[in-house]
Motif scaffolding. Structure first.
Motif, PDB file in Angstrom:
ATOM      1  N   PRO A  47     -17.047   9.928 -18.658  1.00  0.00           N
ATOM      2  CA  PRO A  47     -16.434  10.230 -17.360  1.00  0.00           C
ATOM      3  C   PRO A  47     -14.913  10.089 -17.406  1.00  0.00           C
ATOM      4  N   SER A 104     -23.232   8.130 -20.489  1.00  0.00           N
ATOM      5  CA  SER A 104     -23.688   9.134 -19.530  1.00  0.00           C
ATOM      6  C   SER A 104     -24.607  10.116 -20.247  1.00  0.00           C
ATOM      7  N   TYR A 149     -13.281  14.415 -20.174  1.00  0.00           N
ATOM      8  CA  TYR A 149     -13.816  15.702 -20.618  1.00  0.00           C
ATOM      9  C   TYR A 149     -12.842  16.357 -21.580  1.00  0.00           C
TER      10      TYR A 149
END
Length: 350
Positions: free
Chosen positions: A29, A4, A32
């Motif tokens: 994803p 990402s 975090y």
């Protein structure tokens, strides 16, 4: 490149006449704040790119959750250096040493760890070299930080269910407390219901009361020590000075920065835009920026021009701003909304 990405920046870092690419990794994803991989891609001049991160930029593979990056000669050696920043990251510099990028810690000084969203370059002091503007979270939030009272992000798999659990602490009246509410804590760590059976028991809890000594020992940490949007003055010979922008610039997260000469006085002005509406209800939306024009008054002073004078009314989450037609047309790109277009009129803004 199955990651990402948060940003892309282009420059001829190896001096062979073609354009190379830095692709900054944002996050993984669902995990975090674990950062995704970043990539340095070398152009062979025939439209083919080779991944050379480990070979030519040690430490650049996972510098953090990168949201913004640009290339600029920072030390006056006529080679493009790489500046990047992101969430829970310092302003990070990789100096170009003849095609090899070497990390230079604390290049802009200590304590620049913040929640950075954007950067732009312009000659703000009119001395002929390039200065920088860096967009941060701002001050219109209860997450106010400093070098002496930083926010700290503790993260790890605290309940051993295979997921990453992030917990933020921030200072209240000189003491660090968990930022997360009791209800949100239960959504993340269900076992805490037994420890904090009512709101009173959680009201004075410290991170040591939430996590066990073993969990704290195994937790990793990130810090935020600077929450303000700033400009960085290039003083020459690789020396830079950090300056905070006026209070109006701190009203909302800054995701877009557009340098321009708004009043044709030869000084570099700029527009700040942004906002973040997707926040928890306990925090409320951060959406107080309607497009802020700052006029350059010289000597490093910038004046905010109110909306009724600037004509800007940017509603929503702006993520990019560009100027077309020699600065006569301004485009503002928003999340989940249409692009807003403005044409400069002949009225002079003083």
């Amino acid at each position: 490149m199955r990651s990402s990405s948060g940003t892309v920046a282009v420059a001829d870092f190896d001096g062979d006449g073609d354009q190379d690419i830095f692709a900054g990794g944002r996050l993984i994803p669902g995990k975090y704040p674990l950062p995704a991989r970043s990539y340095l891609l070398e152009n062979n001049g025939q439209g083919e790119f080779k991944e050379v991160t480990a070979e030519k930029a040690p430490g650049l593979e996972q510098p953090g959750m990168v949201t913004t990056a640009l290339w600029e000669d920072l030390n006056g050696d006529s080679q493009p250096d790489l500046v990047l920043a992101g969430e829970w990251m310092p302003l990070t510099v990789f100096l170009n040493q003849n095609g090899q990028l070497q990390r230079a810690d604390n290049f802009f000084g200590e304590h620049t760890d913040g929640w950075w969203w954007s950067m732009a370059k312009a000659d703000l002091d009119g001395d002929g070299d390039t200065d920088l503007i860096a967009g941060n979270l701002g001050q219109n939030t209860n997450l106010k930080v400093s070098a002496e009272e930083p926010a700290t992000l503790y993260y790890g798999d605290f309940d051993e269910n295979g997921a990453v659990d992030p917990l933020i602490t921030h200072y209240i009246q000189g003491e660090p407390y968990p930022f997360v509410s009791r209800d949100n804590l239960f959504g993340q760590l269900a076992a805490m219901r037994k420890k904090f059976r009512d709101y009173a028991s959680y009201s004075d809890a410290k991170i040591e009361d939430v996590l066990s000594p073993e969990q704290l020992e195994g937790a990793r940490q990130l810090h935020a020590k600077q929450g303000k949007t700033i400009w960085l003055e290039n003083q020459g010979d690789g020396n830079w000075a950090v300056h905070e922008l006026p209070a109006a610039a701190q009203m909302s997260p800054v995701f877009a920065i557009l340098p321009l000469d708004a009043n044709k006085d030869g000084l570099q002005d700029f527009i700040l835009a942004g906002n973040l509406s997707e926040t928890r209800p306990t925090m409320g939306p951060w959406d107080a920026n309607y497009g802020q024009l700052f006029l350059n008054r010289g000597d490093g002073q910038f004046e905010y021009i109110p909306q009724h004078q600037s004509g800007l009314s940017l509603i929503g989450d702006v993520r990019r701003a560009i100027a077309l037609n020699e600065g006569q047309t301004l485009l503002f790109f928003r999340n989940n909304q249409s692009v807003l277009a403005y044409n400069k009129n002949k009225t002079t803004i003083n």
